[in-house]
Motif scaffolding. Structure first.
Motif, PDB file in Angstrom:
ATOM      1  N   ALA A   1      64.138   6.391  24.550  1.00  0.00           N
ATOM      2  CA  ALA A   1      62.735   5.945  24.533  1.00  0.00           C
ATOM      3  C   ALA A   1      62.058   6.033  23.157  1.00  0.00           C
ATOM      4  O   ALA A   1      61.259   5.156  22.811  1.00  0.00           O
ATOM      5  CB  ALA A   1      61.932   6.706  25.580  1.00  0.00           C
TER       6      ALA A   1
ATOM      7  N   TYR B   1      62.549  -0.883  24.567  1.00  0.00           N
ATOM      8  CA  TYR B   1      61.428  -1.572  23.940  1.00  0.00           C
ATOM      9  C   TYR B   1      60.519  -0.545  23.261  1.00  0.00           C
ATOM     10  O   TYR B   1      60.830   0.649  23.229  1.00  0.00           O
ATOM     11  CB  TYR B   1      60.648  -2.383  24.983  1.00  0.00           C
ATOM     12  CG  TYR B   1      60.261  -1.597  26.201  1.00  0.00           C
ATOM     13  CD1 TYR B   1      59.080  -0.869  26.232  1.00  0.00           C
ATOM     14  CD2 TYR B   1      61.095  -1.564  27.325  1.00  0.00           C
ATOM     15  CE1 TYR B   1      58.732  -0.116  27.351  1.00  0.00           C
ATOM     16  CE2 TYR B   1      60.752  -0.827  28.441  1.00  0.00           C
ATOM     17  CZ  TYR B   1      59.577  -0.103  28.457  1.00  0.00           C
ATOM     18  OH  TYR B   1      59.250   0.643  29.555  1.00  0.00           O
TER      19      TYR B   1
ATOM     20  N   ASN C   1      57.929   1.718  23.553  1.00  0.00           N
ATOM     21  CA  ASN C   1      57.206   2.365  24.657  1.00  0.00           C
ATOM     22  C   ASN C   1      55.755   2.670  24.340  1.00  0.00           C
ATOM     23  O   ASN C   1      54.902   2.613  25.219  1.00  0.00           O
ATOM     24  CB  ASN C   1      57.898   3.685  25.029  1.00  0.00           C
ATOM     25  CG  ASN C   1      59.271   3.468  25.617  1.00  0.00           C
ATOM     26  OD1 ASN C   1      60.181   3.035  24.908  1.00  0.00           O
ATOM     27  ND2 ASN C   1      59.435   3.743  26.894  1.00  0.00           N
TER      28      ASN C   1
ATOM     29  N   TYR D   1      63.102   5.218  20.433  1.00  0.00           N
ATOM     30  CA  TYR D   1      63.618   4.156  19.550  1.00  0.00           C
ATOM     31  C   TYR D   1      63.234   2.779  20.074  1.00  0.00           C
ATOM     32  O   TYR D   1      62.996   2.591  21.259  1.00  0.00           O
ATOM     33  CB  TYR D   1      65.154   4.260  19.450  1.00  0.00           C
ATOM     34  CG  TYR D   1      65.587   5.538  18.771  1.00  0.00           C
ATOM     35  CD1 TYR D   1      65.726   5.595  17.394  1.00  0.00           C
ATOM     36  CD2 TYR D   1      65.808   6.689  19.522  1.00  0.00           C
ATOM     37  CE1 TYR D   1      66.086   6.778  16.768  1.00  0.00           C
ATOM     38  CE2 TYR D   1      66.164   7.884  18.909  1.00  0.00           C
ATOM     39  CZ  TYR D   1      66.302   7.924  17.521  1.00  0.00           C
ATOM     40  OH  TYR D   1      66.643   9.094  16.907  1.00  0.00           O
TER      41      TYR D   1
HETATM   42 CA    CA Z   1      61.350   2.819  22.938  1.00  0.00          CA
END
Ligand code: CA
Ligand code: CA
Length: 223
Positions: A78, A40, A42, A80
């Motif tokens: 993370a 998701y 972050n 992405y």
């Molecule tokens: Ca991410």
């Protein structure tokens, strides 16, 4: 020695981050998958709707980090935002109107993990976030969709020469034939403040029109 180390570090930083672009005020979209503490968005600092809708903030897609190695496992993704079998739509608010000269998107490719390039992307521009101009489609070639070995970056310039101006930019990622994961790391906007050019004929085309009229006159005179 120190200086060369410093230069080396700056070069490294340049390789990972984009040229200074327009500072995006906020973007809204459906969040990436809630998996592995990484897929998701972050860094998203705005509202997290109960249905996964993000609004009013910025995050992974505009933090200046365009690429990261994902070889170390799930958590390494993370930087992405990742969507599975979806064609997400992202609405960027640039804060004021710009004439855009370049929009660059940064993806990660990893076929073994079913992470592919989009099949195409489309853009629409708006001055108020409600009324949008016609869609500009950017189709990726077969070569672009295979940027290299796993862990390669797919970097794509999206503008096609058509007029691109507005405060709001809607970007749609069209999932490719695989219908699997997309991993978007960053979208960078470049341009200068200003609105769309309104129906003013360019000097070149005005001169051409005049020549055409003159030609018509000559033909009539000859007839
Ligand atoms: Ca991410
Ligand atoms: Ca980023």
């Amino acid at each position: 020695m120190l200086r060369s180390l410093f230069t080396g570090l700056s070069a490294l930083t340049l390789a990972q981050t984009a040229a200074a672009g327009i500072v995006v005020s906020s973007y809204s979209m459906m969040d990436g998958a809630p998996l592995h503490g990484a897929y998701y968005d972050n860094l998203y600092n705005g509202n997290h709707g109960p249905d996964g809708w993000l609004s009013g903030g910025t995050g992974d897609l505009t933090d200046g980090v365009t690429s990261a190695s994902v070889a170390a496992g799930y958590g390494a993704w993370a930087p992405y935002v990742m969507w599975d079998a979806q064609s997400p739509v992202i609405l960027f608010d640039l804060g004021e109107s710009y004439r855009l000269s370049r929009i660059t998107s940064y993806f990660k490719y990893y076929a073994q993990a079913a992470v592919y390039m989009p099949g195409a992307m489309s853009l629409r521009f708006s001055s108020d976030g409600l009324h949008f101009g016609s869609s500009q489609l950017r189709t990726l070639s077969a070569a672009e969709r295979l940027p290299g070995a796993d862990n390669s970056d797919g970097v794509f310039e999206l503008l096609n020469g058509s007029q691109a101006a507005g405060r709001y930019v809607e970007l749609r990622l069209h999932n490719g034939p695989e219908q699997r994961w997309l991993a978007l790391g960053e979208v960078v906007f470049e341009g200068s403040p200003g609105g769309p050019v309104q129906g003013v004929p360019e000097p070149g085309s005005a001169a051409l029109a005049l020549l055409a009229l003159l030609g018509l006159g000559l033909q009539r005179r000859r007839a």
